[in-house]
Design a protein around this motif. Sequence first.
Motif, short mmCIF file in Angstrom:
data_model
loop_
_atom_site.label_atom_id
_atom_site.label_comp_id
_atom_site.label_asym_id
_atom_site.label_seq_id
_atom_site.Cartn_x
_atom_site.Cartn_y
_atom_site.Cartn_z
N PRO A 1 -2.56 -0.03 -3.85
CA PRO A 1 -2.05 -1.41 -3.72
C PRO A 1 -1.28 -1.82 -4.97
O PRO A 1 -1.82 -1.86 -6.07
N PRO B 1 1.31 5.17 -0.09
CA PRO B 1 0.51 6.37 0.19
C PRO B 1 0.41 7.26 -1.04
O PRO B 1 1.40 7.53 -1.72
N LEU C 1 0.84 -1.19 0.00
CA LEU C 1 0.00 0.00 0.00
C LEU C 1 0.88 1.24 0.00
O LEU C 1 1.47 1.61 1.02
N LEU D 1 -5.84 8.04 -3.43
CA LEU D 1 -6.49 6.93 -2.74
C LEU D 1 -6.14 7.02 -1.26
O LEU D 1 -4.99 6.75 -0.88
N PRO D 2 -7.09 7.37 -0.43
CA PRO D 2 -6.79 7.53 1.01
C PRO D 2 -6.22 6.28 1.65
O PRO D 2 -5.39 6.36 2.55
N GLY D 3 -6.65 5.11 1.23
CA GLY D 3 -6.15 3.87 1.81
C GLY D 3 -4.81 3.43 1.26
O GLY D 3 -4.24 2.45 1.72
N GLY D 4 -4.28 4.16 0.26
CA GLY D 4 -3.01 3.78 -0.36
C GLY D 4 -3.23 3.04 -1.67
O GLY D 4 -4.28 2.43 -1.90
#
Length: 339
Positions: free
Chosen positions: A121, A112, A110, A116-119
Amino acid sequence: MGLFGNQFANVVEWEEFRDDMIFWKWSNQEIKKGSKLIIRAGQDAVFLNNGKVEGVFKDEGSFNVDSDIIPFLSTLKGFKFGFNSGMRVEVLFVNTKEFTVRWGTQSPILIPTPQLPGGMPIRANGTFNFKVSDYMALIDQIAGIKQSYLVEDVKIRMTAVLDQLLMKWISREGKDMFNLQANAFDIANGIREDLDMQMMDIGIAITGFQVMSFNYPQEIQDMITKTASHEMIGNLQKYQQVSMTDGIASGKVHGGGAAADMAGMMMGMNMANEMMKNMNRGQDSGGGEQRQSEADKGAASTAPSPSSAEGGKKPNFCPNCGAKNEGANFCPNCGQKLG
């Protein structure tokens, strides 16, 4: 396992050689008088006594331990073999070749990214190269407690820190998350330098590191493709050219339908543009000639015709072919109207 289980054993060699083995230690054996050391291509033999390096032998071949080896060992010079006694030393055989290993992330990393706030992938794969560079570090950190060491052992140690290094170098300097392949060389070079510093502690040098590909989840890949399409559509002229070319090449632009209508519209626009260009060129280069021609036409229209000048009298000779006329309304030879 060893060949020196009794007093008649007399060969010191790498007994369990494997291509994926980095070193193998011949130990807990008593070297007898008349023993031979065999070093094969791609091997070095390191003599150890009580954990201390006595000597490193790099030349391949077969050597007499008591006459060719002992005189060159630092603390064992002058060692005398007894009748039934020998010397207890360890011989570390080291594989000197450069190893090439494939690597791949076990699970998505993931990364940063603001999009994409979650990272993001990302998976990655490639190869790395390494070789033994420091025998003392290898002995202190690994060989002192292990009988052998495999390529897989180095790979496990390397992959333990790879995720952090990938995250560091992908995120560094604001790399384009949607086009990482363009920066693969810089990312790989940075990882190689950091990885080399970490593996140096165990006497291993990372001589190369390559990233073959970065892989996005399918939904991310679809988004990248769609974004590229929107960028092309933003250039309407380019989009129209590509659409018409693809349609003609595939045979879809024929008959009716939206594709044919678009192609027809485009061709009509192109023809109109060409006509306007030609007219402009004609006005620029031949305006004077055109005006002269119009003047000549006007003068000709005001000049009396032969028939009107002579009050409707039929000509004696046809003005078209020159045949003689006897007062007929049409030329008997070519049919030209005369009256």
